[in-house]
Design an enzyme around this catalytic site. Sequence first.
Site, PDB file in Angstrom:
ATOM      1  CG  HIS A 167     -27.122   6.915  -6.813  1.00  0.00           C
ATOM      2  ND1 HIS A 167     -27.683   8.386  -6.748  1.00  0.00           N
ATOM      3  CD2 HIS A 167     -26.261   6.893  -8.039  1.00  0.00           C
ATOM      4  CE1 HIS A 167     -27.149   8.715  -8.252  1.00  0.00           C
ATOM      5  NE2 HIS A 167     -26.361   7.884  -8.773  1.00  0.00           N
ATOM      6  CG  HIS A 190     -23.319   4.954 -11.682  1.00  0.00           C
ATOM      7  ND1 HIS A 190     -24.117   5.456 -12.747  1.00  0.00           N
ATOM      8  CD2 HIS A 190     -23.178   5.938 -10.904  1.00  0.00           C
ATOM      9  CE1 HIS A 190     -24.670   6.478 -12.342  1.00  0.00           C
ATOM     10  NE2 HIS A 190     -24.323   6.955 -11.254  1.00  0.00           N
ATOM     11  CG  ASP A 197     -23.468   9.113  -7.711  1.00  0.00           C
ATOM     12  OD1 ASP A 197     -23.589   8.374  -8.622  1.00  0.00           O
ATOM     13  OD2 ASP A 197     -23.337  10.283  -8.083  1.00  0.00           O
ATOM     14  CG  HIS A 228     -14.994   7.331 -14.633  1.00  0.00           C
ATOM     15  ND1 HIS A 228     -15.913   7.303 -15.391  1.00  0.00           N
ATOM     16  CD2 HIS A 228     -15.983   8.323 -13.748  1.00  0.00           C
ATOM     17  CE1 HIS A 228     -17.329   7.754 -15.404  1.00  0.00           C
ATOM     18  NE2 HIS A 228     -17.095   8.514 -14.249  1.00  0.00           N
ATOM     19  N   GLY A 256     -17.369  11.559 -11.539  1.00  0.00           N
ATOM     20  CA  GLY A 256     -17.454  10.351 -10.738  1.00  0.00           C
ATOM     21  C   GLY A 256     -16.582  10.102  -9.664  1.00  0.00           C
TER      22      GLY A 256
HETATM   23  O1  DOR Z   1     -20.223  11.910 -10.798  1.00  0.00           O
HETATM   24  C1  DOR Z   1     -20.951  11.399 -11.260  1.00  0.00           C
HETATM   25  N1  DOR Z   1     -20.915  10.253 -11.986  1.00  0.00           N
HETATM   26  N2  DOR Z   1     -22.416  11.949 -11.213  1.00  0.00           N
HETATM   27  C2  DOR Z   1     -23.601  11.406 -12.094  1.00  0.00           C
HETATM   28  O2  DOR Z   1     -24.725  11.763 -12.034  1.00  0.00           O
HETATM   29  C3  DOR Z   1     -23.066  10.113 -12.883  1.00  0.00           C
HETATM   30  C4  DOR Z   1     -22.076   9.561 -12.605  1.00  0.00           C
HETATM   31  C5  DOR Z   1     -21.632   8.597 -13.711  1.00  0.00           C
HETATM   32  O3  DOR Z   1     -22.420   8.071 -14.161  1.00  0.00           O
HETATM   33  O4  DOR Z   1     -20.254   8.645 -13.862  1.00  0.00           O
HETATM   34 ZN    ZN Z   2     -26.611  11.755 -10.619  1.00  0.00          ZN
END
Ligand code: DOR
Ligand code: ZN
Length: 420
Positions: free
Chosen positions: A60, A62, A304, A308, A323
């Site tokens: 998980h 990004h 996760d 940012h 995030g």
């Molecule tokens: O905190 C989060 N950030 N939770 C999520 O489900 C998405 C993620 C994001 O894409 O920044």
């Molecule tokens: Zn999520």
Amino acid sequence: MSLLIKNGIIIDPCAENRAVKDILVENGKIAGVSEHLTAPEAEVLDATDKLVTPGLVDMHVHLREPGFEAKETVQTGTLAALKGGFTSVACMPNTYPVADNASVIRYILGRAQEAGNAKVYPVGAITKNSEGSELAPMAELKEAGAVAFSDDGKPVNDAAVMRRAMEYAKMLDAVIISHCEESTLAGGVMHEGTISTMLGLKGIPAAAEEVMVARDVILARLTGCRLHIAHVSTAGSVQIIREAKSRGIKVTAETTPHHFTLTHDYVHGYDTATKVNPPLRAPEDVEAILAGLADGTIDVIATDHAPHTEEEKNVEYDLAPFGLVGLETAVGLVWSQLVLPGFLTAEQAVAKLSLNPARILGVPAGSLEVGAPADITIIEPRQEWEVNPESFASKGKNTPFAGRKLTGKPVMTLVNGTRF
Ligand code: DOR
Ligand code: ZN
């Protein structure tokens, strides 16, 4: 080129016992695992007192590409993965455009190949533009290389749409990764409880997650689809998943290092690095998560990793995006919070960081068997270090762990036998 890793403590979730052994790597594959291996031609790497584990898998993350390259790129994200001990990552589809068509999946795979760092397994969207109404072309996404389906970042609100998605996923033998959040109950910025009241911030109740976990478990029973619950954060979710497993429903679950380490108490001070979805919860939730990890209800630890920019996060709490970054602190947190205090054995921790996610996704990772790709992580379990976001390979510096002292550090990763 061959490499002989000597005298490491082998932690292989597939093996019966922990043992000090040597590993021979030849042509990118594991060519031998046993005591006192010799290979006169091979370069020797001394791993005495270090743990040698299958390359870790983070299911998980990004990576933000395409579309949000100011936050992260495939290049920087996969470098952060390697620094954190991860040789494989599954990346979520909430990019711009959303990974809801084959060309975005192929684009990400191309970028990963160019980067040549950790292996990248894209997750395809469940619905078009992750809007929750019309299914994405799931078969086409799978054909292009998607290993799972998720609208992560957003819930699939419509139960009939989720049912249909599960029916397709079952046909494709793919797993649905569900971001469980009942929108009509959510809409806050932190956990709903005493601290949200004190701070004057709008809360997200534990029920917002639990209602959706319950719905999706029921739909998994209806459809026979394999369901994986992302970032479990509440005691109630752990209980629902435990019960579903005991009834034979095909559900697996992950939690994150921040959810097993931090509580909503950390939101005091309004550090936007603590703003995450699902939010940091109450102490009794953290306790239930630790119990769920220990008894196997929670199969996987995933980060996760959600980078940012500083500009985006350096605003008032209400306005900041959700995030935090996790790739480069995960192993230190797992060792400091779970293994050293005795909640998990090293083998259990490594299984949740490699074999279990690899099996759920169906990707070739998580084992040190002869013939397997030489994806290997070497961990120095006693090394003490301090988290310094400025040293991260990730573009994202948004961590609530800055300055924290941790014990346990990945010191080398090998991908297909190449050392990083
Ligand atoms: O905190 C989060 N950030 N939770 C999520 O489900 C998405 C993620 C994001 O894409 O920044
Ligand atoms: Zn999520």
